[in-house]
Each structure stands twice: as C-alpha cells, then as structure tokens.
Design a protein around this motif. Structure first.
Motif, PDB file in Angstrom:
ATOM      1  N   UNK A 298      35.412  53.024  43.446  1.00 50.45           N
ATOM      2  CA  UNK A 298      34.380  53.941  42.972  1.00 50.45           C
ATOM      3  C   UNK A 298      34.998  55.321  42.802  1.00 50.45           C
ATOM      4  N   UNK A 299      34.840  55.907  41.624  1.00 49.49           N
ATOM      5  CA  UNK A 299      35.423  57.212  41.337  1.00 49.49           C
ATOM      6  C   UNK A 299      34.433  58.019  40.529  1.00 49.49           C
ATOM      7  N   UNK A 300      34.049  59.188  41.052  1.00 52.42           N
ATOM      8  CA  UNK A 300      33.072  60.063  40.422  1.00 52.42           C
ATOM      9  C   UNK A 300      31.763  59.349  40.096  1.00 52.42           C
ATOM     10  N   UNK A 301      31.335  58.475  40.999  1.00 49.85           N
ATOM     11  CA  UNK A 301      30.067  57.785  40.828  1.00 49.85           C
ATOM     12  C   UNK A 301      30.114  56.585  39.912  1.00 49.85           C
ATOM     13  N   UNK A 302      31.291  56.253  39.383  1.00 52.18           N
ATOM     14  CA  UNK A 302      31.438  55.097  38.505  1.00 52.18           C
ATOM     15  C   UNK A 302      32.354  54.068  39.163  1.00 52.18           C
ATOM     16  N   UNK A 303      32.053  52.781  38.927  1.00 52.50           N
ATOM     17  CA  UNK A 303      32.867  51.707  39.479  1.00 52.50           C
ATOM     18  C   UNK A 303      33.899  51.250  38.452  1.00 52.50           C
ATOM     19  N   UNK A 304      35.106  51.019  38.946  1.00 51.64           N
ATOM     20  CA  UNK A 304      36.208  50.566  38.103  1.00 51.64           C
ATOM     21  C   UNK A 304      36.835  49.319  38.720  1.00 51.64           C
ATOM     22  N   UNK A 305      37.277  48.426  37.836  1.00 51.76           N
ATOM     23  CA  UNK A 305      38.024  47.246  38.254  1.00 51.76           C
ATOM     24  C   UNK A 305      39.476  47.416  37.838  1.00 51.76           C
ATOM     25  N   UNK A 306      40.377  47.259  38.782  1.00 53.55           N
ATOM     26  CA  UNK A 306      41.807  47.243  38.484  1.00 53.55           C
ATOM     27  C   UNK A 306      42.288  45.802  38.539  1.00 53.55           C
ATOM     28  N   UNK A 307      43.096  45.418  37.570  1.00 49.42           N
ATOM     29  CA  UNK A 307      43.575  44.045  37.540  1.00 49.42           C
ATOM     30  C   UNK A 307      44.658  43.855  36.500  1.00 49.42           C
ATOM     31  N   UNK A 308      45.052  42.611  36.334  1.00 51.52           N
ATOM     32  CA  UNK A 308      46.111  42.255  35.390  1.00 51.52           C
ATOM     33  C   UNK A 308      45.481  41.610  34.163  1.00 51.52           C
ATOM     34  N   UNK A 309      45.687  42.236  33.006  1.00 51.82           N
ATOM     35  CA  UNK A 309      45.168  41.723  31.748  1.00 51.82           C
ATOM     36  C   UNK A 309      46.167  40.703  31.202  1.00 51.82           C
ATOM     37  N   UNK A 310      45.763  39.444  31.160  1.00 53.91           N
ATOM     38  CA  UNK A 310      46.685  38.383  30.780  1.00 53.91           C
ATOM     39  C   UNK A 310      47.145  38.503  29.332  1.00 53.91           C
ATOM     40  N   UNK A 311      46.238  38.850  28.427  1.00 52.20           N
ATOM     41  CA  UNK A 311      46.611  38.915  27.015  1.00 52.20           C
ATOM     42  C   UNK A 311      47.565  40.075  26.741  1.00 52.20           C
ATOM     43  N   UNK A 312      47.394  41.182  27.434  1.00 50.76           N
ATOM     44  CA  UNK A 312      48.254  42.337  27.218  1.00 50.76           C
ATOM     45  C   UNK A 312      49.478  42.338  28.127  1.00 50.76           C
ATOM     46  N   UNK A 313      49.457  41.446  29.134  1.00 51.59           N
ATOM     47  CA  UNK A 313      50.602  41.319  30.018  1.00 51.59           C
ATOM     48  C   UNK A 313      50.890  42.561  30.836  1.00 51.59           C
ATOM     49  N   UNK A 314      49.840  43.269  31.229  1.00 55.10           N
ATOM     50  CA  UNK A 314      50.031  44.518  31.980  1.00 55.10           C
ATOM     51  C   UNK A 314      48.784  44.818  32.785  1.00 55.10           C
ATOM     52  N   UNK A 315      48.932  45.733  33.745  1.00 55.32           N
ATOM     53  CA  UNK A 315      47.775  46.133  34.546  1.00 55.32           C
ATOM     54  C   UNK A 315      46.851  46.981  33.692  1.00 55.32           C
ATOM     55  N   UNK A 316      45.566  46.841  33.961  1.00 58.56           N
ATOM     56  CA  UNK A 316      44.549  47.599  33.240  1.00 58.56           C
ATOM     57  C   UNK A 316      43.433  47.977  34.200  1.00 58.56           C
ATOM     58  N   UNK A 317      42.671  48.997  33.828  1.00 51.81           N
ATOM     59  CA  UNK A 317      41.511  49.436  34.590  1.00 51.81           C
ATOM     60  C   UNK A 317      40.294  49.371  33.671  1.00 51.81           C
ATOM     61  N   UNK A 318      39.207  48.785  34.177  1.00 53.25           N
ATOM     62  CA  UNK A 318      37.997  48.595  33.387  1.00 53.25           C
ATOM     63  C   UNK A 318      36.818  49.264  34.088  1.00 53.25           C
ATOM     64  N   UNK A 319      36.066  50.029  33.321  1.00 55.04           N
ATOM     65  CA  UNK A 319      34.855  50.633  33.872  1.00 55.04           C
ATOM     66  C   UNK A 319      33.728  49.616  33.798  1.00 55.04           C
ATOM     67  N   UNK A 320      33.063  49.353  34.924  1.00 49.85           N
ATOM     68  CA  UNK A 320      32.085  48.275  34.992  1.00 49.85           C
ATOM     69  C   UNK A 320      30.909  48.499  34.047  1.00 49.85           C
ATOM     70  N   UNK A 321      30.538  49.732  33.797  1.00 50.51           N
ATOM     71  CA  UNK A 321      29.390  49.998  32.921  1.00 50.51           C
ATOM     72  C   UNK A 321      29.673  49.602  31.480  1.00 50.51           C
ATOM     73  N   UNK A 322      30.940  49.343  31.146  1.00 51.72           N
ATOM     74  CA  UNK A 322      31.296  48.942  29.783  1.00 51.72           C
ATOM     75  C   UNK A 322      31.477  47.430  29.654  1.00 51.72           C
ATOM     76  N   UNK A 323      31.251  46.703  30.738  1.00 47.41           N
ATOM     77  CA  UNK A 323      31.302  45.241  30.677  1.00 47.41           C
ATOM     78  C   UNK A 323      29.954  44.738  30.189  1.00 47.41           C
TER      79      UNK A 323
END
Length: 318
Positions: free
Chosen positions: A186-211
C-alpha cells in the motif's frame, strides 16, 4: 444454531484430544450426539468434514492416520497442540492491537480478531490497560476497495500464477497479463502488486484499481525467483514514484492539492490564484499529477509535461 455448532466443535475437539489412538469416523459418529442425529451418511460426512476444517482453521492440529484395523482415523496429539506461554509486554500488546484494527475494512478482519482472542487467552494483556489507553485516539485503517485484493493476496501467499486484464493509464483498452505475484504493498492510499510478468520477462508493478474483471488462478510453478520482502517494497516505491532524482516545477491552484504541498520541496504563493511548487520527480509522478485534474499545470521538465498530457488525452479518449 450457532450454539449447537459450537457445542459440536467442542465435543469433536475433546474427542480428538482425549484419545491415545486414531478414531475413525464411525467411532466419532457414535461418540458425539449431533453426529448420531445426522439423517444419513452423506449428511454426517459433510458435517464432519466442515467441523474438521473449522477446527483446523482455529489452530487445532488434527492428524489423519490409519488405525489398527486399517481404517482412516483422526487424532489431535496434545504435544502438537500445546503452545509455549505467550509473553508480551504492554507495548507489544498495544502494537498488536493496533495492527489488528488496520484490517477492519478488509476480509482479514475476522482473522485478525481471532488471532487477538487466541493471544489474550494465552496471556497477552487485555485491551484497556493503562498503556493502551494512551493510544486510544489512534485508529489506523488500510482501505481495501478493490475486488482484486483478496484473490491476489491468496495467490501471493500460495505462490500461484494469475491472469488478469489490466488497463494502463495511457491505454484505452485493458490488456491480459500473466503474472507470478510476489507481494501487495500500500502506497499513498493505493494498493500495488509486485510480480514477474511472464510475457515481458521482467518484474512489473500493477495498481489494483486498474485491474478489470476477475483475477484467474493458473496451475504450475513460478519460473522466476521471488526476491525478499525488502526488495519488493523498494521496487513498489520506485515504480510508484517514491524514488526521485530530479525536481519538477508545477503550478497548483490555491487551496487545492494538499498531498502535493506536503511533498513539495518549495512552495511560492502566487497572486493570480495559482502557486508554484517544486516537487521531487521520479517514476510515477505523471500518473499522480493526473489525479488532480485541472488543479495542476506542469511547467517542466518537458518530458513530464508530455507524459501528463498523453495520460489526460488517453482518459479523454475513454
């Protein structure tokens, strides 16, 4: 019905704790009155399986073994269900109480409350101690409004790959992402997911409100190594804009944008109803500035201004 179930669970726990050998379902059904009254074998089996799962969720360690007759039996060994004395001072107890209150708006509220009850039963100081009274005004909250939070939390815990549709702030339509989730932050009131994006082959961060849509689980193991928690937090902070290596100059409407004012390195009040602010500039600042809409105008640098304009155009385009 709640009282009847509690009595049934208590009787089952006593049977499993009081036996020196595994008890079969047949023996347990003949020992507990509620099971005797079950209409048929299917009803009993469903009731027993639910009760067994409930006891395990409450913390009772139930072993499944074969008894001397070759039947599947169940028992709860006392040595496996005996915890060492809980020793917490008033400060530690107050900290745990505050931590439990954090999750009152989330699905974890029940688990947090249950954990506190178990600790207090084991000797943790009760709420309302003189020390805890000093913190009665502190009511922390972590709001969790996104439907994606719970499935992603469980996927992080169980190390399960997931698939979801994600709409970037600059994109008109969502894209499907295949991710090996690491952690939620949780950062500045928003939730983020950190993980490994298989298609891009790299770590990525996703904001949950955009899922968008549902988070779907996928079978299989992780293909990338999971970093430690500290590294994940640094990744989220950097991606969301915590790490700043430059300074941006913005104009902010008077009386608006207080979070920006709190972060500003310098503020110069203007006579035209607009103030000038110097803001630390790092990855993610453009997305944050867009949230303030017409109350913010980016003066520079030019690349930040261009990014904010692109995001606003994408939003306007739908």
């Amino acid at each position: 019905m709640a009282i009847a179930k509690a009595e049934r669970l208590m009787n089952l726990a006593l049977c499993l704790l009081g036996t020196r050998r595994p008890l079969s379902k047949r023996e347990l059904r003949g020992s507990i009155e509620a099971y005797m009254e079950a209409g048929n074998d299917d009803s009993f089996n469903r009731m027993f399986e639910r009760d067994k799962d409930d006891l395990r969720e409450l913390g009772l360690v139930i072993e499944t073994v074969e008894n001397l007759e070759g039947e599947t039996g169940y028992l709860a060994r006392r040595d496996s269900n005996r915890l060492p004395p809980v020793s917490l001072d008033a400060e530690e107890a107050a900290a745990l109480g505050l931590a439990a209150k954090v999750w009152q708006q989330a699905r974890l509220a029940g688990a947090a409350s249950g954990a506190l009850q178990k600790l207090r039963a084991g000797g943790m100081p009760e709420a309302g101690s003189p020390y805890e009274g000093q913190h009665s005004a502190i009511e922390p909250r972590i709001p969790v409004h996104e439907a994606a939070f719970e499935p992603l939390m469980l996927a992080c815990r169980d190390r399960r790959p997931v698939v979801f549709d994600y709409r970037k702030s600059t994109a008109a339509r969502p894209e499907t992402r295949q991710v090996e989730p690491w952690a939620l932050e949780c950062w500045r009131g928003h939730w983020y997911l950190a993980g490994y994006d298989r298609e891009r082959g790299a770590e990525r961060v996703f904001r949950l409100s955009r899922i968008t849509g549902k988070v779907r689980s996928r079978a299989g193991r992780y293909t990338a190594e999971v970093p430690d928690v500290v590294t994940v937090r640094e990744t989220v902070a950097s991606w969301a804009g915590e790490s700043a290596d430059r300074t941006a100059l913005i104009r902010l409407r008077a009386g608006a944008g207080y979070p920006l004012r709190a972060r500003a390195a310098a503020v110069r009040e203007g006579a035209d109803g607009w103030d000038e602010l110097e803001i630390p500039y790092g990855h993610g600042l453009d997305a944050w500035l867009v949230e303030f809409g017409p109350d913010v105008v980016v003066v520079g640098p030019a690349d930040l201004r261009a990014d904010v304009v692109d995001r606003l155009r994408a939003v306007a385009a739908g």
